[in-house]
Design a protein around this motif. Structure first.
Motif, PDB file in Angstrom:
ATOM      1  N   TYR A   1       0.905  -1.102  -0.038  1.00  0.00           N
ATOM      2  CA  TYR A   1      -0.166  -0.166   0.017  1.00  0.00           C
ATOM      3  C   TYR A   1       0.903   1.340   0.075  1.00  0.00           C
ATOM      4  CZ  TYR A   1      -3.800  -3.040   1.420  1.00  0.00           C
ATOM      5  OH  TYR A   1      -4.718  -4.045   1.200  1.00  0.00           O
ATOM      6  N   LYS A   2       0.281   2.344  -0.431  1.00  0.00           N
ATOM      7  CA  LYS A   2       0.779   3.671  -0.168  1.00  0.00           C
ATOM      8  C   LYS A   2      -0.134   4.543   0.722  1.00  0.00           C
ATOM      9  CE  LYS A   2       2.863   7.390  -3.450  1.00  0.00           C
ATOM     10  NZ  LYS A   2       2.656   7.653  -4.698  1.00  0.00           N
ATOM     11  N   ILE A   3       0.730   4.956   1.791  1.00  0.00           N
ATOM     12  CA  ILE A   3      -0.010   5.409   2.793  1.00  0.00           C
ATOM     13  C   ILE A   3       0.629   6.833   3.090  1.00  0.00           C
ATOM     14  CG2 ILE A   3      -0.430   5.485   5.409  1.00  0.00           C
ATOM     15  CD1 ILE A   3      -0.523   2.508   5.116  1.00  0.00           C
ATOM     16  N   ALA A   4      -0.348   7.992   3.211  1.00  0.00           N
ATOM     17  CA  ALA A   4       0.058   9.513   3.663  1.00  0.00           C
ATOM     18  C   ALA A   4      -0.476   9.801   4.888  1.00  0.00           C
ATOM     19  CB  ALA A   4      -0.674  10.250   2.396  1.00  0.00           C
ATOM     20  N   ILE A   5       0.526  10.137   5.668  1.00  0.00           N
ATOM     21  CA  ILE A   5       0.154  10.650   6.990  1.00  0.00           C
ATOM     22  C   ILE A   5       0.118  12.244   7.128  1.00  0.00           C
ATOM     23  CG2 ILE A   5       0.595  10.841   9.450  1.00  0.00           C
ATOM     24  CD1 ILE A   5       2.076   8.078   9.262  1.00  0.00           C
TER      25      ILE A   5
ATOM     26  N   LEU B   1       4.157   8.226   2.852  1.00  0.00           N
ATOM     27  CA  LEU B   1       4.406   9.741   2.704  1.00  0.00           C
ATOM     28  C   LEU B   1       4.064  10.781   3.911  1.00  0.00           C
ATOM     29  CD1 LEU B   1       2.853  10.120  -0.717  1.00  0.00           C
ATOM     30  CD2 LEU B   1       5.092   9.513  -0.340  1.00  0.00           C
ATOM     31  N   LEU B   2       4.879  11.500   4.394  1.00  0.00           N
ATOM     32  CA  LEU B   2       4.980  12.401   5.721  1.00  0.00           C
ATOM     33  C   LEU B   2       4.788  13.691   5.081  1.00  0.00           C
ATOM     34  CD1 LEU B   2       7.607  10.799   8.166  1.00  0.00           C
ATOM     35  CD2 LEU B   2       5.306  10.137   7.687  1.00  0.00           C
ATOM     36  N   MET B   3       3.409  14.294   5.684  1.00  0.00           N
ATOM     37  CA  MET B   3       3.053  15.638   5.124  1.00  0.00           C
ATOM     38  C   MET B   3       2.623  16.479   6.352  1.00  0.00           C
ATOM     39  SD  MET B   3       0.674  14.595   1.779  1.00  0.00           S
ATOM     40  CE  MET B   3       1.014  13.496   0.612  1.00  0.00           C
ATOM     41  N   ASP B   4       2.638  17.682   5.992  1.00  0.00           N
ATOM     42  CA  ASP B   4       2.318  18.762   6.957  1.00  0.00           C
ATOM     43  C   ASP B   4       2.269  20.057   6.753  1.00  0.00           C
ATOM     44  OD1 ASP B   4       1.631  19.464   9.781  1.00  0.00           O
ATOM     45  OD2 ASP B   4       2.789  18.133  10.574  1.00  0.00           O
ATOM     46  N   ASP B   5       2.105  21.109   7.254  1.00  0.00           N
ATOM     47  CA  ASP B   5       1.761  22.509   7.064  1.00  0.00           C
ATOM     48  C   ASP B   5       3.236  23.102   6.949  1.00  0.00           C
ATOM     49  OD1 ASP B   5       2.667  22.824   9.542  1.00  0.00           O
ATOM     50  OD2 ASP B   5       0.906  23.670  10.279  1.00  0.00           O
ATOM     51  N   GLU B   6       3.321  24.342   6.384  1.00  0.00           N
ATOM     52  CA  GLU B   6       4.900  24.776   6.312  1.00  0.00           C
ATOM     53  C   GLU B   6       5.892  24.811   7.443  1.00  0.00           C
ATOM     54  OE1 GLU B   6       5.768  26.208   3.456  1.00  0.00           O
ATOM     55  OE2 GLU B   6       3.529  25.796   2.506  1.00  0.00           O
ATOM     56  N   SER B   7       5.199  24.969   8.952  1.00  0.00           N
ATOM     57  CA  SER B   7       6.231  25.146   9.803  1.00  0.00           C
ATOM     58  C   SER B   7       6.900  23.919  10.088  1.00  0.00           C
ATOM     59  CB  SER B   7       5.370  25.319  11.218  1.00  0.00           C
ATOM     60  OG  SER B   7       4.338  24.278  11.398  1.00  0.00           O
ATOM     61  N   ALA B   8       6.383  22.554   9.375  1.00  0.00           N
ATOM     62  CA  ALA B   8       7.247  21.218   9.815  1.00  0.00           C
ATOM     63  C   ALA B   8       7.713  20.838   8.556  1.00  0.00           C
ATOM     64  CB  ALA B   8       5.971  20.272  10.012  1.00  0.00           C
ATOM     65  N   LEU B   9       7.763  21.638   7.507  1.00  0.00           N
ATOM     66  CA  LEU B   9       8.545  21.150   6.240  1.00  0.00           C
ATOM     67  C   LEU B   9      10.088  21.093   6.450  1.00  0.00           C
ATOM     68  CD1 LEU B   9       6.980  23.524   3.391  1.00  0.00           C
ATOM     69  CD2 LEU B   9       6.320  21.099   4.350  1.00  0.00           C
ATOM     70  N   GLY B  10      10.455  19.862   5.814  1.00  0.00           N
ATOM     71  CA  GLY B  10      12.034  19.497   5.904  1.00  0.00           C
ATOM     72  C   GLY B  10      12.508  18.813   7.245  1.00  0.00           C
ATOM     73  N   GLN B  11      11.421  18.754   8.430  1.00  0.00           N
ATOM     74  CA  GLN B  11      11.722  17.774   9.224  1.00  0.00           C
ATOM     75  C   GLN B  11      11.952  16.299   9.027  1.00  0.00           C
ATOM     76  OE1 GLN B  11       9.438  18.109  12.785  1.00  0.00           O
ATOM     77  NE2 GLN B  11       9.028  20.343  12.566  1.00  0.00           N
ATOM     78  N   LEU B  12      13.027  15.852   9.767  1.00  0.00           N
ATOM     79  CA  LEU B  12      13.460  14.418   9.345  1.00  0.00           C
ATOM     80  C   LEU B  12      12.836  13.556  10.409  1.00  0.00           C
ATOM     81  CD1 LEU B  12      17.135  14.380   9.070  1.00  0.00           C
ATOM     82  CD2 LEU B  12      15.673  14.015   7.364  1.00  0.00           C
ATOM     83  N   GLU B  13      11.844  12.397   9.995  1.00  0.00           N
ATOM     84  CA  GLU B  13      11.417  11.653  10.656  1.00  0.00           C
ATOM     85  C   GLU B  13      11.699  10.079  10.412  1.00  0.00           C
ATOM     86  OE1 GLU B  13       9.413  12.029  13.080  1.00  0.00           O
ATOM     87  OE2 GLU B  13       9.025  13.992  13.077  1.00  0.00           O
ATOM     88  N   THR B  14      11.712   9.317  11.279  1.00  0.00           N
ATOM     89  CA  THR B  14      12.100   7.949  11.054  1.00  0.00           C
ATOM     90  C   THR B  14      10.795   6.792  10.640  1.00  0.00           C
ATOM     91  OG1 THR B  14      13.923   7.838  12.586  1.00  0.00           O
ATOM     92  CG2 THR B  14      12.874   5.686  11.955  1.00  0.00           C
ATOM     93  N   VAL B  15      10.831   6.229   9.509  1.00  0.00           N
ATOM     94  CA  VAL B  15       9.482   5.591   9.107  1.00  0.00           C
ATOM     95  C   VAL B  15      10.280   4.006   8.770  1.00  0.00           C
ATOM     96  CG1 VAL B  15       8.093   5.008   7.073  1.00  0.00           C
ATOM     97  CG2 VAL B  15       8.573   7.297   7.738  1.00  0.00           C
ATOM     98  N   GLY B  16      10.054   2.974   9.741  1.00  0.00           N
ATOM     99  CA  GLY B  16      10.652   1.841   9.847  1.00  0.00           C
ATOM    100  C   GLY B  16      12.142   2.105  10.251  1.00  0.00           C
TER     101      GLY B  16
END
Length: 342
Positions: free
Chosen positions: A5-9, A35-50
């Motif tokens: 699957y392809k999942i967006a948060i 796919l990790l998405m958010d508003d402008e204030s969070a753009l470019g933040q690094l998150e761990t996925v698995g």
């Protein structure tokens, strides 16, 4: 064969989004493309996925193309702005923000409580997971009434700051520090002192509303009860803790019940009954736990059979919300075999 699957948060940087990310990666969806998405204030933040590290992306108009599931763990405004784009792209939507709960065609769900008669069908595109406090109460009262008929139930729900996101957490922390150092208190979120204080309502300029949250819990419980569960009086208090619900539930039956019998009925999948007084459930002990922790006592404190009981339950509010969202997605998953967009 794994289901790719392809999942967006959406709202991936929020407290709910981070907890959801971890929960999905420990589930049947662990092999999905995220796919990790958010508003402008969070753009470019690094998150761990698995085992991988990825960037939080901007929510573009075509961001949901080819996506099977979109989880909105964002605030209500972002959900309302983007959910129709996800719907037009053919994605199944799980709205954790409650923005769409009154929208026609949106199904309110708590799969741990509801049976398959009310489950999504091929026409269901959007599901709103029920409020954690509402479905915990429904789960416990559903099991309680297998012992005897419940004639009355009254619950006091104690809500943590994390229920309103990182800004609420930060303000509670800043107020605590300010009080200890005799400084002025920030009140942008609450418009009231919440540190070292238990309140049933907040200031007029507060960005959050306890009355609205209380009404939502009542509304969701009534929906889950569907005339099959007893009516429950519910009040909401905001308590000065960072994480974890505490719920004090008073139950009265139509006939005497033994403590052992009720404890046995309440325990089971998703619920751990704690028998030791020295290790009584607390919001600290519930942190990170998938189960609801429960302690049962007779109203008069004796071990004799009685009609009246106190049930104390605690749960990790963020974990519980993520698990309910996951359960909703698993129901929708059967409508999207092998990750193919319908």
């Amino acid at each position: 064969m794994p289901e790719n699957y392809k999942i967006a948060i959406v709202g991936a940087a929020s407290l709910r989004g981070k907890e959801l990310n971890e929960t999905l990666n420990d589930s049947v969806f662990s092999s999905a493309e995220f796919l990790l998405m958010d508003d402008e204030s969070a753009l470019g933040q690094l998150e761990t996925v698995g085992d991988e590290v990825t960037f939080i992306q901007r929510i573009e108009p075509d961001a949901f193309r080819g996506v099977d599931f979109v989880f909105f763990a964002s605030d209500e405004e972002i959900t309302r702005k983007h959910w129709q784009s996800a719907q037009k792209a053919g994605a199944s939507i799980i709205d954790m923000s409650y923005a769409l709960e009154s929208t026609p065609g949106v199904l309110l769900r708590a799969p741990w409580v509801q049976d398959w008669n009310a489950a999504p069908d091929l026409k269901t595109t959007t599901v709103s997971p029920a409020h954690p406090a509402a479905f915990v109460l429904a789960l416990l009262l559903k099991r309680a009434q297998t012992v005897a008929s419940v004639v009355s139930a009254a619950a006091t729900v104690m809500e943590p700051a994390s229920e309103y996101g990182r800004s609420a957490l930060d303000e509670l922390h800043q107020q605590t520090v300010g009080l200890l150092s005799f400084q002025s208190l920030p009140k942008q979120m609450y418009d009231a002192q919440v540190a070292f204080n238990v309140v049933p309502s907040l200031g007029e300029a507060a960005r959050v509303s306890l009355m609205a949250s209380e009404a939502r819990i009542r509304r969701h419980y009534a929906h889950l009860a569907e005339a099959m569960l007893p009516d429950a009086m519910i009040q909401l208090l905001h308590v000065p803790v960072f994480h974890g619900y505490g719920i004090s539930l008073a139950i009265s039956f139509d006939e005497p019940v033994t403590l052992d019998h009720l404890e046995t009925a309440l325990g089971g999948e998703h619920v751990e009954v704690v028998l030791s007084d020295s290790d009584a459930p607390s919001n600290l002990s519930s942190a990170g736990q998938s189960d609801v922790l429960v302690r049962v006592r007779t109203a008069d404190g004796t071990e004799l059979a009685t009609k009246h009981f106190w049930v104390w339950m605690v749960a990790d509010n963020l974990k519980l919300a993520a698990l309910n969202a996951l359960a909703c997605a698993q129901e929708l998953r059967f409508l999207r075999p092998q990750g193919k967009v319908q």
